[in-house]
Design a protein around this motif. Structure first.
Motif, PDB file in Angstrom:
ATOM      1  N   TRP A 155       0.830  -1.207   0.000  1.00  0.00           N
ATOM      2  CA  TRP A 155       0.000   0.000   0.000  1.00  0.00           C
ATOM      3  C   TRP A 155       0.866   1.260   0.000  1.00  0.00           C
ATOM      4  N   SER A 159       0.801   3.942  -3.048  1.00  0.00           N
ATOM      5  CA  SER A 159       0.216   5.257  -2.757  1.00  0.00           C
ATOM      6  C   SER A 159       1.278   6.360  -2.853  1.00  0.00           C
ATOM      7  N   ILE A 179      -7.815   5.557  -2.296  1.00  0.00           N
ATOM      8  CA  ILE A 179      -6.546   5.126  -1.660  1.00  0.00           C
ATOM      9  C   ILE A 179      -6.801   4.745  -0.200  1.00  0.00           C
ATOM     10  N   TYR A 181      -9.600   3.546   0.831  1.00  0.00           N
ATOM     11  CA  TYR A 181     -10.317   2.265   0.727  1.00  0.00           C
ATOM     12  C   TYR A 181      -9.314   1.117   0.570  1.00  0.00           C
ATOM     13  N   ALA A 182      -8.284   1.343  -0.278  1.00  0.00           N
ATOM     14  CA  ALA A 182      -7.246   0.317  -0.464  1.00  0.00           C
ATOM     15  C   ALA A 182      -6.511   0.062   0.861  1.00  0.00           C
ATOM     16  N   GLN A 185      -8.567  -2.150   2.958  1.00  0.00           N
ATOM     17  CA  GLN A 185      -8.481  -3.547   2.510  1.00  0.00           C
ATOM     18  C   GLN A 185      -7.160  -4.195   2.938  1.00  0.00           C
ATOM     19  N   ALA A 186      -6.062  -3.414   2.860  1.00  0.00           N
ATOM     20  CA  ALA A 186      -4.759  -3.942   3.296  1.00  0.00           C
ATOM     21  C   ALA A 186      -4.815  -4.239   4.794  1.00  0.00           C
TER      22      ALA A 186
END
Lengths: 208, 244
Positions: A155, A159, A179, A181-182, A185-186
């Motif tokens: 991430w 990013s 970003i 949201y990612a 998830q990570a």
């Protein structure tokens, strides 16, 4: 001498060779530690250093009066591990072998936010890694070490790449939301692997 | 109790802040002053330096003007124990500082240096001396030492001292003080090797060697005997240099 020239001189003569020695030194220390994906050391890129030297405090003044002495991540090491519990295991080895002047757990300020997560240390460079003929004025005393899980690493790399893409402006609101949201998830993936590995790997460590 | 001196200033060359603290043992004294036609006599306790050569001192330098991180060099001339070049009381309790090298790092450094020096040594006397040094180091456990102080403290021969120095080429690293931990040392420096004139080399845990290997015979010729189950064996292509 301009800051660019001074940093380039330091980078070529000291930072690059010391970063290489540091990587080998840490690899040796962690030789028997399991579930390490990678250990990499780097000398900070000149453009990145100069950009950081221009950072300002809240009152608008330059944050670093002496960038060559005050920017502590001129040499950076990152250790990427499989699971969140491994961050603690590796931290313990690092704390045993290095003198830390600062330890930080970086995470978003509020529970409902997602973003950068990582454990950072500012550590003294071991004396034996400093070349005997090194110019004391060129030599930083410390380096930054980060320990991250593979998801945190992935991430932060992506990013950072997107945020500092040359020729592109700042990320817009929608992109920032994606970003975040990612990052969520990570974080979620790390949580799942932590829970599964808790039952399959880490419960046995105490029994050995 | 003692006389305490502190000095704060700026290093003219580096422009960095410097702080010097020194502490001398002191004795009581009498101060006599003429005051409006009379003599004012006072007993002042613990003000006179007992011995100018017996002191503790430290010099700190802050790394950047804006930083609260100070690095220093300390000296302790009030102890004569070679095992203990700087007292932990002075560094940790009084100055509230710590050694710049951790116990694990410093101990690993000497253990690896000694192990490598012993492995590289082709002279059996030197190999034995280095192996013996590994055993004697147990007496240093918990003490503040440096590689230099270990070398002089064990009274090693010139060739043994040089063999260790070659493994730690940095003079600054050899002079750094750390708290020695024999448990860590034993995890690294575990073996004692004996090479005999018929080409056989016997290797065992250094601290257990005398318990597991019987040595008999008078004069130069010795008989070595040991027994156990074969758990591993290998053949080396080149002539043996290290451990068989």
């Amino acid at each position: 001498m301009s800051l660019r020239k001074a940093y380039n001189r330091r980078r070529d003569r000291v930072l690059l060779p010391v970063a290489k020695s540091l990587e080998a030194h840490i690899e040796k220390l962690l030789k028997t530690t399991k579930r390490i994906d990678r250990i990499c050391a780097r000398a900070k890129e000149t453009e990145s250093f100069l950009r950081k030297a221009q950072n300002k405090s809240k009152n608008g003044a330059l944050k670093y009066a002496e960038p060559l002495n005050e920017i502590l991540d001129q040499i950076g090491v990152r250790i990427v591990v499989f699971y969140p519990q491994d961050v603690d295991l590796v931290s313990s080895v690092i704390s045993d072998y290095f003198m830390a002047i600062e330890t930080k757990e970086l995470a978003p300020e509020f529970e409902y936010e997602f973003g950068y997560i990582g454990r950072h240390f500012i550590l003294s460079i071991p004396t034996e890694l400093i070349p005997e003929d090194a110019d004391e004025d060129l030599l930083p005393q410390h380096f930054e070490l980060q320990i991250k899980t593979m998801f945190q690493h992935a991430w932060s790399e992506a990013s950072h790449d997107l945020a500092y893409k040359p020729g592109h402006g700042a990320l817009d609101s929608e992109q920032l939301r994606l970003i975040a949201y990612a990052a969520a998830q990570a974080w979620g993936a790390d949580r799942i692997f932590r829970d599964i590995s808790d039952g399959r790997i880490f419960q046995n460590i105490g029994k050995i | 109790m003692g006389l305490l001196f502190t000095m704060v200033g700026e290093d003219l060359k580096t422009k960095k802040n410097k702080l010097v603290v020194s502490r001398f043992p002191a004795d009581s004294g009498i101060l006599a002053e003429v005051d409006k036609g009379s003599l004012n006599v006072q007993l002042l306790e613990r003000v006179f330096m007992k011995n100018e050569k017996s002191y503790k001192a430290v010099m700190y330098r802050n790394l950047t003007k804006s930083s609260s991180n100070w690095k220093g060099k300390a000296i302790d001339r009030q102890i004569s124990d070679f095992n203990n070049p700087t007292s932990k009381y002075w560094i940790k309790d009084f100055l509230e500082s710590d050694f710049s090298v951790t116990s694990a790092h410093g101990t690993t450094r000497i253990a690896e240096a000694l192990k490598q020096a012993a492995n590289d040594a082709t002279d059996i006397d030197l190999k034995e001396e280095l192996a013996a040094a590994g055993i004697l180091l147990g007496g240093f456990s918990g003490k503040a030492v440096s590689i230099d102080s270990i070398i002089s403290g064990l009274n090693l021969s010139n060739s043994a001292a040089e063999a260790i120095r070659q493994q730690v080429p940095s003079k600054a690293a050899r002079a750094e003080t750390f708290q020695y931990d024999h448990m860590i040392f034993r995890n690294i420096f575990r073996f004692k090797s004996v090479m005999i004139s018929n080409g056989v080399m016997i290797t065992a845990d250094a601290s257990e060697f005398d318990n597991v290997v019987d040595i008999s015979g008078k004069g130069k010729i010795k008989k070595f005997s040991t027994s156990g189950e074969v758990v591993n064996q290998k053949i080396q292509k080149s002539s043996p240099k290290g451990i068989l």
